[in-house]
Design a protein around this motif. Structure first.
Motif, short mmCIF file in Angstrom:
data_model
loop_
_atom_site.label_atom_id
_atom_site.label_comp_id
_atom_site.label_asym_id
_atom_site.label_seq_id
_atom_site.Cartn_x
_atom_site.Cartn_y
_atom_site.Cartn_z
N UNK A 191 0.83 -1.21 0.00
CA UNK A 191 0.00 0.00 0.00
C UNK A 191 0.87 1.26 0.00
N UNK A 192 1.97 1.24 0.74
CA UNK A 192 2.87 2.39 0.77
C UNK A 192 3.48 2.63 -0.60
N UNK A 193 3.79 1.57 -1.32
CA UNK A 193 4.39 1.73 -2.64
C UNK A 193 3.39 2.33 -3.62
N UNK A 194 2.12 1.94 -3.50
CA UNK A 194 1.10 2.55 -4.35
C UNK A 194 0.93 4.03 -4.01
N UNK A 195 0.83 4.33 -2.74
CA UNK A 195 0.52 5.69 -2.30
C UNK A 195 1.69 6.65 -2.46
N UNK A 437 -6.14 7.26 -9.27
CA UNK A 437 -4.70 6.96 -9.38
C UNK A 437 -3.86 8.11 -9.92
N UNK A 438 -4.48 9.03 -10.66
CA UNK A 438 -3.71 10.15 -11.20
C UNK A 438 -3.18 11.09 -10.12
N UNK A 439 -3.66 10.92 -8.88
CA UNK A 439 -3.19 11.75 -7.78
C UNK A 439 -1.94 11.19 -7.13
#
Length: 523
Positions: A191-195, A437-439
């Protein structure tokens, strides 16, 4: 969540404010043209060996800034800002690189390895880095990141131990609780890698012609369209020799035993290199790991070490003191490489990992966790991307939203202790990234690249220049300048004292260091 309910009581809520936070930020020095700066570590910054806040990592050109441990991460960020502003007084035309992936690098042999002087401690740090160059290449060692240090108050662990009637010493309970936190971190760190992943692209020159499966964005830039963090992929901090080195572990003893074996286990390719060349040390040993810190982990259990002490020695003697999160990219949109909102979310996320039940793990779950992480760093923004949870497929977005809701009560508890809603707002902004996801930083980087002709180097240079102008426009106060000047001078004096008073030869020092291998300790 039983632990959460216990800490929500008025008598215990203030314990949350007594934990400590700290940041270590790595950043390359680059020249005005975006090339690696080949100048020595500026002497005015002090000794890279003994300065408590300004040092170097792998290369003489790779600065590392270390904040003191603070109860409020906002205080640590303020201190990190002051460090940046002080460093800029010594850089001349050079700038601090704003990315995790490196600027233009010279030929490998020209990348300068960090130098720490002629004391035995300084020399072993330098020789260790010589070994890293031979084992992994210098390019990989020029990648930069953010390390986030997190601890809870020791009395908080005592309260939990009493409430849960857990047997054993207070030190053991605290250590095993941090290990449980780490198990949960491995379950959810995708989750950290996505965020927060912010390295979906890199310079073509970085790969030096090695085979890859990246796509071409422009003449000088490679990328993956849905990647979040190429830094944390197999193009970044990876080592075949370390594959399976530390299997999923359920106790501190398991962890220390794995590392102790690795620093004693010969590795044939490194044995072929040898430890000396032309009478000089070129690596500390020819084992899988030279020292414990060579293990590339996304998170580590830590204890502040004493001069010359091995990390496992410290853990064995005094237990786990804090954890170090090591998977965060440098955020190119933040002058410090990390912002306050990210830090607030990390506090809530890590506290959730500490308070949530953390059942024992096994090899199958370990493989699943590793695969989820690997998928996310390479294609985390791919629509409908599925991860695995307990052997069943679940969409990343759905699982992420579920985790956000589980973390929400933890954020509320932190905000109740502070009397403001900073953690709830940080949580909401992460929820927005999952829905849009664009954010995410990785998507924002690709959008910015598009407006810079698709060039990673041009975008990175522009961001670096913007941040440099910001720091230079805010000079230190006289008191701040005097403080950092004094730290620098004191560190130089300490290095000179170490070099003047040391006894014995470096060969004898190395022999003594090897004699204190972890096999002789509590493992």
């Amino acid at each position: 969540m039983r632990r959460l309910a216990l800490l929500d009581a008025d008598a215990h809520r203030d314990l949350l404010a007594q934990g400590l936070r700290g940041i270590e930020r790595e950043t390359l020095r680059a020249d005005a043209h975006g090339n690696l700066a080949l100048t020595p570590h500026p002497r005015v910054l002090g000794s890279a060996l003994t300065h408590p806040q300004i040092t170097t990592d792998y290369s003489e050109s790779l600065l590392e800034f270390i904040t003191p441990a603070e109860h409020d991460i906002a205080t640590a960020l303020t201190e990190l800002d002051a460090i940046h502003r002080f460093v800029y007084t010594a850089l001349g035309d050079e700038i601090l690189w704003s990315q995790s992936m490196p600027c233009r690098l010279p030929d490998e042999e020209a990348i300068p390895i960090a130098w720490y002087g002629t004391s035995h401690i300084g020399m072993i740090k330098h020789v260790y880095r010589r070994g890293l160059a031979l084992r992994y290449g210098k390019n990989m060692q020029c990648i930069a990141g953010i390390h986030y240090n997190f601890s809870l108050a020791e009395h908080l662990w005592r309260v939990l131990q009493a409430a849960e009637q857990a047997p054993g010493s207070a030190m053991d309970f605290q250590s095993e609780s941090y290990i449980a936190l780490i198990r949960n971190f491995h379950r959810y760190s995708w989750l950290l890698m996505y965020l927060f992943g912010a390295s979906p692209a890199l310079s073509t020159q970085f790969l030096r012609g090695q085979p890859h499966r990246l796509e071409t964005l422009s003449g000088d830039t490679l990328y993956l369209p849905y990647a979040t963090s190429l830094r944390m992929s197999d193009l970044g901090y990876q080592s075949n020799a370390q594959a399976g080195l530390v299997p999923p572990y359920n106790t501190l003893h398991d962890y220390m035993l794995s590392l102790s074996r690795a620093v004693r286990q010969p590795y044939p390719p490194y044995e072929k290199i040898g430890t000396r060349r032309d009478g000089e040390w070129i690596q500390i040993n020819s084992n899988v790991l030279q020292i414990e810190n060579e293990f590339y982990a996304t998170i580590r259990p830590k204890r502040v070490i004493q001069t010359g002490e091995r990390p496992v020695e410290a853990l064995c003697a005094r237990g786990v003191q804090y954890i170090e999160v090591r998977c965060l990219d440098v955020d190119p949109f933040e002058p410090l490489g990390i912002g306050l909102e990210t830090s607030r979310f990390l506090d809530a996320f890590l506290l959730y990992c500490a308070l949530e039940d953390s059942p024992p793990t096994n090899d199958a779950e370990g493989r699943e966790n590793a695969e989820n992480f690997a998928r996310t760093v390479k294609e985390g923004r791919r629509p409908g991307l599925a991860l695995q949870r307990g052997g069943a497929a679940i969409e990343l977005q759905a699982w992420g939203l579920e985790l956000i809701e589980k973390i929400r009560p933890v954020a509320a508890l932190l905000d109740a202790q502070r009397g403001e809603d900073v953690h709830a707002r940080a949580l909401q902004n992460q929820l927005n990234k999952l829905q849009s996801p664009q954010l995410t930083p990785s998507a924002r980087v690709l959008a910015a690249l598009a407006s810079n002709g698709g060039s990673f180097a041009n975008f990175a240079m522009r961001q670096s220049a913007v941040h440099a102008a910001d720091f230079r426009a805010r000079p230190l106060s006289e008191d701040e300048r005097a403080f950092y000047t004094s730290l620098a001078q004191t560190s130089m004096t300490e290095q000179e004292r170490m070099e003047r008073t040391q006894v014995g030869s470096f060969d004898e020092f190395i022999t003594d260091y090897h004699s204190r291998t972890p096999s002789q300790l509590c493992v």
